[in-house]
Design a protein around this motif. Structure first.
Motif, PDB file in Angstrom:
ATOM      1  N   GLY A 118       0.825  -1.194   0.000  1.00  0.00           N
ATOM      2  CA  GLY A 118       0.000   0.000   0.000  1.00  0.00           C
ATOM      3  C   GLY A 118       0.856   1.239   0.000  1.00  0.00           C
ATOM      4  O   GLY A 118       2.072   1.182  -0.191  1.00  0.00           O
ATOM      5  N   ALA A 119       0.200   2.365   0.212  1.00  0.00           N
ATOM      6  CA  ALA A 119       0.906   3.647   0.227  1.00  0.00           C
ATOM      7  C   ALA A 119       0.271   4.553   1.261  1.00  0.00           C
ATOM      8  O   ALA A 119      -0.933   4.490   1.513  1.00  0.00           O
ATOM      9  N   VAL A 120       1.098   5.401   1.852  1.00  0.00           N
ATOM     10  CA  VAL A 120       0.628   6.349   2.856  1.00  0.00           C
ATOM     11  C   VAL A 120       1.313   7.684   2.633  1.00  0.00           C
ATOM     12  O   VAL A 120       2.452   7.730   2.165  1.00  0.00           O
ATOM     13  N   VAL A 121       0.602   8.755   2.924  1.00  0.00           N
ATOM     14  CA  VAL A 121       1.221  10.065   3.011  1.00  0.00           C
ATOM     15  C   VAL A 121       1.080  10.520   4.448  1.00  0.00           C
ATOM     16  O   VAL A 121       0.001  10.429   5.041  1.00  0.00           O
ATOM     17  N   ALA A 122       2.194  10.928   5.024  1.00  0.00           N
ATOM     18  CA  ALA A 122       2.226  11.394   6.406  1.00  0.00           C
ATOM     19  C   ALA A 122       2.507  12.887   6.401  1.00  0.00           C
ATOM     20  O   ALA A 122       3.525  13.329   5.869  1.00  0.00           O
ATOM     21  N   ALA A 123       1.599  13.654   6.997  1.00  0.00           N
ATOM     22  CA  ALA A 123       1.696  15.108   6.971  1.00  0.00           C
ATOM     23  C   ALA A 123       1.668  15.649   8.385  1.00  0.00           C
ATOM     24  O   ALA A 123       0.603  15.859   8.967  1.00  0.00           O
ATOM     25  N   GLY A 124       2.854  15.846   8.946  1.00  0.00           N
ATOM     26  CA  GLY A 124       2.985  16.476  10.244  1.00  0.00           C
ATOM     27  C   GLY A 124       3.788  17.746  10.079  1.00  0.00           C
ATOM     28  O   GLY A 124       3.458  18.583   9.239  1.00  0.00           O
ATOM     29  N   THR A 125       4.863  17.903  10.852  1.00  0.00           N
ATOM     30  CA  THR A 125       5.773  19.021  10.630  1.00  0.00           C
ATOM     31  C   THR A 125       6.318  18.970   9.211  1.00  0.00           C
ATOM     32  O   THR A 125       6.379  19.979   8.509  1.00  0.00           O
ATOM     33  N   GLY A 126       6.734  17.780   8.766  1.00  0.00           N
ATOM     34  CA  GLY A 126       7.143  17.553   7.387  1.00  0.00           C
ATOM     35  C   GLY A 126       6.102  16.714   6.668  1.00  0.00           C
ATOM     36  O   GLY A 126       5.041  16.397   7.222  1.00  0.00           O
ATOM     37  N   ALA A 127       6.385  16.340   5.430  1.00  0.00           N
ATOM     38  CA  ALA A 127       5.463  15.501   4.669  1.00  0.00           C
ATOM     39  C   ALA A 127       6.254  14.558   3.785  1.00  0.00           C
ATOM     40  O   ALA A 127       7.208  14.964   3.117  1.00  0.00           O
ATOM     41  N   VAL A 147      12.701  23.347   3.419  1.00  0.00           N
ATOM     42  CA  VAL A 147      13.277  24.318   2.495  1.00  0.00           C
ATOM     43  C   VAL A 147      13.030  23.905   1.046  1.00  0.00           C
ATOM     44  O   VAL A 147      12.697  24.739   0.197  1.00  0.00           O
ATOM     45  N   LEU A 148      13.150  22.610   0.762  1.00  0.00           N
ATOM     46  CA  LEU A 148      13.094  22.132  -0.624  1.00  0.00           C
ATOM     47  C   LEU A 148      11.780  21.474  -1.005  1.00  0.00           C
ATOM     48  O   LEU A 148      11.497  21.313  -2.188  1.00  0.00           O
ATOM     49  N   GLY A 149      10.982  21.067  -0.037  1.00  0.00           N
ATOM     50  CA  GLY A 149       9.762  20.331  -0.382  1.00  0.00           C
ATOM     51  C   GLY A 149       8.807  20.227   0.785  1.00  0.00           C
ATOM     52  O   GLY A 149       8.396  21.226   1.358  1.00  0.00           O
ATOM     53  N   ASP A 150       8.431  18.991   1.126  1.00  0.00           N
ATOM     54  CA  ASP A 150       7.445  18.726   2.179  1.00  0.00           C
ATOM     55  C   ASP A 150       6.130  19.435   1.895  1.00  0.00           C
ATOM     56  O   ASP A 150       5.484  20.001   2.787  1.00  0.00           O
ATOM     57  N   VAL A 151       5.709  19.389   0.627  1.00  0.00           N
ATOM     58  CA  VAL A 151       4.500  20.104   0.216  1.00  0.00           C
ATOM     59  C   VAL A 151       3.286  19.564   0.972  1.00  0.00           C
ATOM     60  O   VAL A 151       3.056  18.355   1.032  1.00  0.00           O
ATOM     61  N   GLY A 152       2.515  20.465   1.530  1.00  0.00           N
ATOM     62  CA  GLY A 152       1.318  20.093   2.266  1.00  0.00           C
ATOM     63  C   GLY A 152       1.543  19.859   3.741  1.00  0.00           C
ATOM     64  O   GLY A 152       0.590  19.635   4.487  1.00  0.00           O
ATOM     65  N   SER A 153       2.778  19.909   4.180  1.00  0.00           N
ATOM     66  CA  SER A 153       3.095  19.687   5.597  1.00  0.00           C
ATOM     67  C   SER A 153       2.733  20.910   6.431  1.00  0.00           C
ATOM     68  O   SER A 153       2.409  21.985   5.915  1.00  0.00           O
TER      69      SER A 153
END
Length: 312
Positions: A118-127, A147-153
């Motif tokens: 399966g797959a999961v997206v984890a969105a806390g301080t980072g993503a 700085v470079l990503g973690d979009v939606g975090s």
């Protein structure tokens, strides 16, 4: 541990918001103990300091020599030497078997309630999004840091909100007066913001602390609402990319950012456009670390991976 004692699994999960330890005796998980989490130094993550904190918590729990330790850590791929992490954890925590795993994998196992494709997206301080069948496919998407990503975090949403606030301060288009007011309430005058959010070792956590102001403003502020929608869509796209190639994957999402209705709604709507929907997560990264340890204890093996899941 005496011959009559049940085998002990110590699960350690380390993220930006804290270090958590839980000891499982046989099938009985114990209380969760916490300490400060990852702090990024010029040389990367100070793993030795984290190991000392975990050792102290295990001592408080009267867990001197666990059978298995599973160490789930944010930043394993880019901010630490994996072999060195394994050495420090093995030496400091003294388990018979040691597992070092990316928090992305622990999030997936926790969300799916076991080692299932399966797959999961984890969105806390980072993503970060992660998908695997635990055999051939191991795919991480994002997790590049605030700085470079973690979009939606939380850090991404907080940073975008602060940028919108500063545009309003400077009289530029696409600024938000409501977020400028909220920023002043949290950080003080804008002239002090760069020093607070650029130089502090806990900068991602400080920035993520502004995310609730953004989600809270979404009902009345169109710009804040647009940022929340972009966060949810970004998380959905990372999740779909992580699941690519997996047949009929189970999809899940975890993390505090998903508690904000405008973000979660945007994520679900984006998935629905591709004919997908989220499964309810069974747990989080600490649960995943515990389940990995239990699996190793019961079967004697784990599906190791050189980058994401190391077993000693």
């Amino acid at each position: 541990m005496s011959a009559a004692s049940p085998p002990v699994v110590a699960a350690v999960d380390i993220g930006g918001s804290g270090l958590r330890v839980q000891v499982t005796y046989g099938a009985q998980p114990g209380p969760v103990r916490t300490a400060p989490g990852v702090r990024i130094q010029p040389g990367g993550i100070d793993v030795e300091a984290l190991a000392r904190a975990a050792r102290s918590l295990l001592d408080e729990l009267d867990c001197a020599e666990p059978e298995v330790v599973v160490w789930s850590m944010r930043g394993l791929l880019f901010l630490a030497d994996r072999a060195e992490v394994m050495r420090i954890v093995r030496t400091s925590l003294g388990a018979r078997r040691t597992v070092v795993v990316s928090d992305a994998v622990a999030n997936l196992v926790g969300a799916l309630g076991g080692l299932r494709p399966g797959a999961v997206v984890a969105a806390g301080t980072g993503a970060v999004a992660f998908g695997t069948d635990f055999v051939d496919t191991w795919r991480r998407v994002d997790g590049w840091g605030h700085v470079l990503g973690d979009v939606g975090s939380g850090a991404w949403l907080g940073l975008e909100g602060l940028r919108a606030a500063l545009r309003a301060h400077d009289g530029l288009p696409h600024g938000s007066k409501s977020l400028l007011d909220a920023g002043r309430a949290v950080f003080g005058e804008p002239a002090t913001w760069p020093r607070q959010v650029m130089n502090a070792p806990d900068a991602p956590e400080r920035i993520a602390g502004f995310a609730p102001a953004v989600t809270g403003a979404a009902a009345l502020d169109p710009l804040a609402a647009a940022l929340c929608a972009a966060a949810g869509e970004g998380l959905a796209e990372a999740l779909l990319a992580a699941a690519a190639g997996l047949p009929d994957p189970v999809l899940a999402a975890t993390g505090g950012v998903l508690g904000a209705a405008p973000v979660r709604t945007a994520l679900e709507q984006r998935l629905a456009r591709d004919g997908h929907r989220l499964a309810a997560p069974a747990g989080g990264a600490l649960d995943g670390a515990r389940l990995l340890g239990t699996h190793l204890l019961e079967t004697g093996t784990l599906p190791a991976h050189a980058a994401y899941l190391l077993v000693d």
